[in-house]
Design a protein around this motif. Structure first.
Motif, PDB file in Angstrom:
ATOM      1  N   ASN A 148       0.848  -1.199   0.000  1.00 61.48           N
ATOM      2  CA  ASN A 148       0.000   0.000   0.000  1.00 61.48           C
ATOM      3  C   ASN A 148       0.880   1.244   0.000  1.00 61.48           C
ATOM      4  O   ASN A 148       2.096   1.159   0.145  1.00 61.48           O
ATOM      5  N   ALA A 149       0.243   2.415  -0.182  1.00 60.10           N
ATOM      6  CA  ALA A 149       1.013   3.639  -0.449  1.00 60.10           C
ATOM      7  C   ALA A 149       2.047   3.329  -1.530  1.00 60.10           C
ATOM      8  O   ALA A 149       3.218   3.707  -1.448  1.00 60.10           O
ATOM      9  N   ALA A 150       1.590   2.619  -2.562  1.00 57.90           N
ATOM     10  CA  ALA A 150       2.498   2.001  -3.530  1.00 57.90           C
ATOM     11  C   ALA A 150       3.168   2.990  -4.469  1.00 57.90           C
ATOM     12  O   ALA A 150       4.107   2.621  -5.177  1.00 57.90           O
ATOM     13  N   ALA A 151       2.698   4.228  -4.503  1.00 59.38           N
ATOM     14  CA  ALA A 151       3.345   5.243  -5.340  1.00 59.38           C
ATOM     15  C   ALA A 151       4.249   6.152  -4.522  1.00 59.38           C
ATOM     16  O   ALA A 151       4.825   7.097  -5.053  1.00 59.38           O
ATOM     17  N   GLY A 152       4.385   5.860  -3.231  1.00 61.04           N
ATOM     18  CA  GLY A 152       5.200   6.691  -2.359  1.00 61.04           C
ATOM     19  C   GLY A 152       6.678   6.356  -2.438  1.00 61.04           C
ATOM     20  O   GLY A 152       7.111   5.492  -3.213  1.00 61.04           O
ATOM     21  N   ALA A 153       7.453   7.030  -1.600  1.00 64.09           N
ATOM     22  CA  ALA A 153       8.906   6.894  -1.643  1.00 64.09           C
ATOM     23  C   ALA A 153       9.356   5.465  -1.394  1.00 64.09           C
ATOM     24  O   ALA A 153      10.250   4.949  -2.071  1.00 64.09           O
ATOM     25  N   VAL A 154       8.760   4.800  -0.407  1.00 64.63           N
ATOM     26  CA  VAL A 154       9.128   3.423  -0.082  1.00 64.63           C
ATOM     27  C   VAL A 154       8.361   2.433  -0.958  1.00 64.63           C
ATOM     28  O   VAL A 154       8.940   1.540  -1.571  1.00 64.63           O
ATOM     29  N   GLY A 155       7.042   2.595  -1.010  1.00 63.01           N
ATOM     30  CA  GLY A 155       6.209   1.627  -1.712  1.00 63.01           C
ATOM     31  C   GLY A 155       6.578   1.434  -3.168  1.00 63.01           C
ATOM     32  O   GLY A 155       6.550   0.306  -3.684  1.00 63.01           O
ATOM     33  N   SER A 156       6.942   2.508  -3.844  1.00 65.46           N
ATOM     34  CA  SER A 156       7.272   2.401  -5.266  1.00 65.46           C
ATOM     35  C   SER A 156       8.529   1.567  -5.493  1.00 65.46           C
ATOM     36  O   SER A 156       8.679   0.936  -6.548  1.00 65.46           O
ATOM     37  N   VAL A 157       9.414   1.526  -4.512  1.00 68.55           N
ATOM     38  CA  VAL A 157      10.624   0.702  -4.618  1.00 68.55           C
ATOM     39  C   VAL A 157      10.322  -0.741  -4.227  1.00 68.55           C
ATOM     40  O   VAL A 157      10.837  -1.680  -4.842  1.00 68.55           O
ATOM     41  N   VAL A 158       9.476  -0.926  -3.216  1.00 63.16           N
ATOM     42  CA  VAL A 158       9.117  -2.275  -2.773  1.00 63.16           C
ATOM     43  C   VAL A 158       8.598  -3.097  -3.946  1.00 63.16           C
ATOM     44  O   VAL A 158       9.043  -4.225  -4.191  1.00 63.16           O
ATOM     45  N   GLY A 159       7.629  -2.537  -4.672  1.00 61.16           N
ATOM     46  CA  GLY A 159       7.016  -3.277  -5.770  1.00 61.16           C
ATOM     47  C   GLY A 159       8.006  -3.653  -6.850  1.00 61.16           C
ATOM     48  O   GLY A 159       7.953  -4.763  -7.409  1.00 61.16           O
ATOM     49  N   GLN A 160       8.924  -2.758  -7.143  1.00 61.22           N
ATOM     50  CA  GLN A 160       9.894  -3.031  -8.204  1.00 61.22           C
ATOM     51  C   GLN A 160      10.907  -4.093  -7.788  1.00 61.22           C
ATOM     52  O   GLN A 160      11.307  -4.936  -8.595  1.00 61.22           O
ATOM     53  N   ILE A 161      11.325  -4.065  -6.524  1.00 63.61           N
ATOM     54  CA  ILE A 161      12.229  -5.120  -6.049  1.00 63.61           C
ATOM     55  C   ILE A 161      11.506  -6.464  -6.069  1.00 63.61           C
ATOM     56  O   ILE A 161      12.069  -7.491  -6.461  1.00 63.61           O
ATOM     57  N   ALA A 162      10.233  -6.453  -5.656  1.00 65.41           N
ATOM     58  CA  ALA A 162       9.459  -7.696  -5.661  1.00 65.41           C
ATOM     59  C   ALA A 162       9.357  -8.276  -7.068  1.00 65.41           C
ATOM     60  O   ALA A 162       9.473  -9.495  -7.269  1.00 65.41           O
ATOM     61  N   TRP A 289      20.769  -1.464  -9.688  1.00 60.54           N
ATOM     62  CA  TRP A 289      19.447  -1.618 -10.304  1.00 60.54           C
ATOM     63  C   TRP A 289      18.962  -0.310 -10.922  1.00 60.54           C
ATOM     64  O   TRP A 289      18.396  -0.303 -12.008  1.00 60.54           O
ATOM     65  N   VAL A 290      19.207   0.793 -10.220  1.00 62.08           N
ATOM     66  CA  VAL A 290      18.799   2.096 -10.767  1.00 62.08           C
ATOM     67  C   VAL A 290      19.639   2.434 -12.003  1.00 62.08           C
ATOM     68  O   VAL A 290      19.111   2.883 -13.028  1.00 62.08           O
ATOM     69  N   SER A 291      20.942   2.218 -11.916  1.00 61.31           N
ATOM     70  CA  SER A 291      21.834   2.532 -13.040  1.00 61.31           C
ATOM     71  C   SER A 291      21.489   1.720 -14.282  1.00 61.31           C
ATOM     72  O   SER A 291      21.623   2.208 -15.408  1.00 61.31           O
ATOM     73  N   GLU A 292      21.044   0.493 -14.078  1.00 62.56           N
ATOM     74  CA  GLU A 292      20.700  -0.394 -15.197  1.00 62.56           C
ATOM     75  C   GLU A 292      19.267  -0.201 -15.674  1.00 62.56           C
ATOM     76  O   GLU A 292      18.831  -0.863 -16.619  1.00 62.56           O
ATOM     77  N   GLY A 293      18.515   0.681 -15.007  1.00 57.87           N
ATOM     78  CA  GLY A 293      17.133   0.925 -15.395  1.00 57.87           C
ATOM     79  C   GLY A 293      16.156  -0.120 -14.906  1.00 57.87           C
ATOM     80  O   GLY A 293      14.982  -0.123 -15.296  1.00 57.87           O
ATOM     81  N   LYS A 294      16.607  -1.017 -14.023  1.00 54.20           N
ATOM     82  CA  LYS A 294      15.723  -2.061 -13.495  1.00 54.20           C
ATOM     83  C   LYS A 294      14.793  -1.524 -12.415  1.00 54.20           C
ATOM     84  O   LYS A 294      13.734  -2.102 -12.164  1.00 54.20           O
ATOM     85  N   ILE A 295      15.217  -0.462 -11.755  1.00 59.03           N
ATOM     86  CA  ILE A 295      14.350   0.255 -10.817  1.00 59.03           C
ATOM     87  C   ILE A 295      14.228   1.689 -11.309  1.00 59.03           C
ATOM     88  O   ILE A 295      15.238   2.380 -11.514  1.00 59.03           O
ATOM     89  N   GLN A 296      12.998   2.112 -11.530  1.00 54.68           N
ATOM     90  CA  GLN A 296      12.726   3.486 -11.945  1.00 54.68           C
ATOM     91  C   GLN A 296      12.423   4.331 -10.702  1.00 54.68           C
ATOM     92  O   GLN A 296      12.046   3.801  -9.662  1.00 54.68           O
ATOM     93  N   TYR A 297      12.582   5.622 -10.843  1.00 50.66           N
ATOM     94  CA  TYR A 297      12.326   6.503  -9.707  1.00 50.66           C
ATOM     95  C   TYR A 297      11.625   7.764 -10.181  1.00 50.66           C
ATOM     96  O   TYR A 297      11.697   8.154 -11.345  1.00 50.66           O
TER      97      TYR A 297
END
Length: 328
Positions: A148-162, A289-297
């Motif tokens: 939840n709060a999936a578009a927030g600072a933490v939540g948006s990263v949680v989903g991408q790592i998952a 992950w961020v450098s490779e584009g696997k996690i967006q921010y």
């Protein structure tokens, strides 16, 4: 002679924080002693935990918080002038440090990434997502993760790592724009909890229930989710932003029989538990992950130190997509 601007807690919050709960002050800093450095803030962070931790301040104390700063004067050979660091001096434009708690920008930091990510995806909020999902929830490939709060600072990263770990991810947010954003991040299912029946939407998204629940919201929301956890489900209690501004009694907790007979595990955590090598490895993973584009921010950047309270209040209301930072 250096003067620092600082934001202090003028009045303890009652319900939602207000602009007049804060006071902007100017403070003269003393000359540096041997071993000390003078820091000038570049970016400052505002985070939900500040709403809770402010209860521990006295009226007149400076607000707490992390920042990315540049060393502008140094009497410490480990931190020459120009060094970029993350520090936690609070809501201030300038501060003096003995260097013991400073963290240098990683030497492999790409020029293409903004320094402000040291406060977010490749910093405290990214680490919170990383350890909460992988160490507390122990998410495994093939499992279903709810955020939840999936578009927030933490939540948006949680989903991408998952997703990187091979999980099915269901994200819940509070606006259609936020739902569209997390769908772009790769969430398998996303919905706006304000426009649906939460119980029915959760069942539709994953009829068999949820293995892992990363909770940023708490309150009645979590009571509903917990009834849909699978046997031996794991719940990482990261935050409870729905309750922070309450002025009345909190709602009852989840049904005990569900926790008992589903044999659920709930664990609260604070990111500072993980230090040393495990923390360095997590930061390396996030940066890669961020450098490779696997996690967006996405960053919600507000300009001007004078706007710290406005940024904080807006973040608590959910104005942000991703991490809220203030650029000095």
């Amino acid at each position: 002679m250096v003067y620092a601007k600082t934001w202090t807690l003028k009045k303890h919050f009652e319900g939602n924080p207000k602009i007049n709960d804060f006071e902007l002050k100017t403070v003269e800093l003393p000359p540096l002693k041997n071993g000390e450095v003078l820091l000038e803030a570049l970016f400052l962070s505002v985070d939900p935990y500040m709403r809770v931790q402010a209860k521990n301040l006295k009226e007149g104390d400076m607000m707490m918080g992390q920042q990315v700063a540049r060393v502008v004067e140094s009497k410490n050979s480990a931190f020459p002038v120009g060094t970029i660091v993350s520090a936690s001096p609070g809501w201030t434009t300038h501060s003096i440090s003995d260097g013991k708690t400073l963290e240098k920008m990683p030497s492999e930091w790409p020029d293409t990434l903004p320094l402000s990510l040291m406060l977010g995806t490749v910093g405290m909020t990214g680490l919170t997502a990383y350890f909460g999902l992988l160490n507390i929830c122990g998410a495994k490939s093939g499992e279903t993760v709810l955020v939840n709060a999936a578009a927030g600072a933490v939540g948006s990263v949680v989903g991408q790592i998952a997703k990187l770990k091979g999980c099915k991810v269901v994200g819940v947010a509070g606006s259609d724009d936020k739902v569209a954003y997390i769908k772009k991040l790769g969430y398998d299912v996303a919905f706006n909890y304000k426009t649906v029946s939460l119980e029915e939407a959760l069942k539709k998204a994953s009829p068999d229930g949820y293995d892992c629940y990363f909770d940023n919201v708490g309150g009645e929301f979590s009571n509903t989710v917990i009834t849909q956890m699978k046997k031996f489900g794991r719940i990482a209690v990261c935050g409870a932003i729905s309750t922070y501004n309450r002025t009345h009694t909190l709602p009852p907790g989840p049904p005990p029989e569900v926790i008992i007979y589903q044999e659920l595990r709930m664990e609260g955590f604070v990111v500072y538990r993980w230090q040393g090598d495990i923390r360095r490895k997590a930061l390396q993973d996030l940066l890669q992950w961020v450098s490779e584009g696997k996690i967006q921010y996405n960053e919600h950047v507000i300009s001007g130190f004078v706007n710290m309270p406005t940024a904080f209040i807006g973040m608590l209301k959910g104005d942000n997509l991703g991490k809220t930072v203030v650029k000095v």
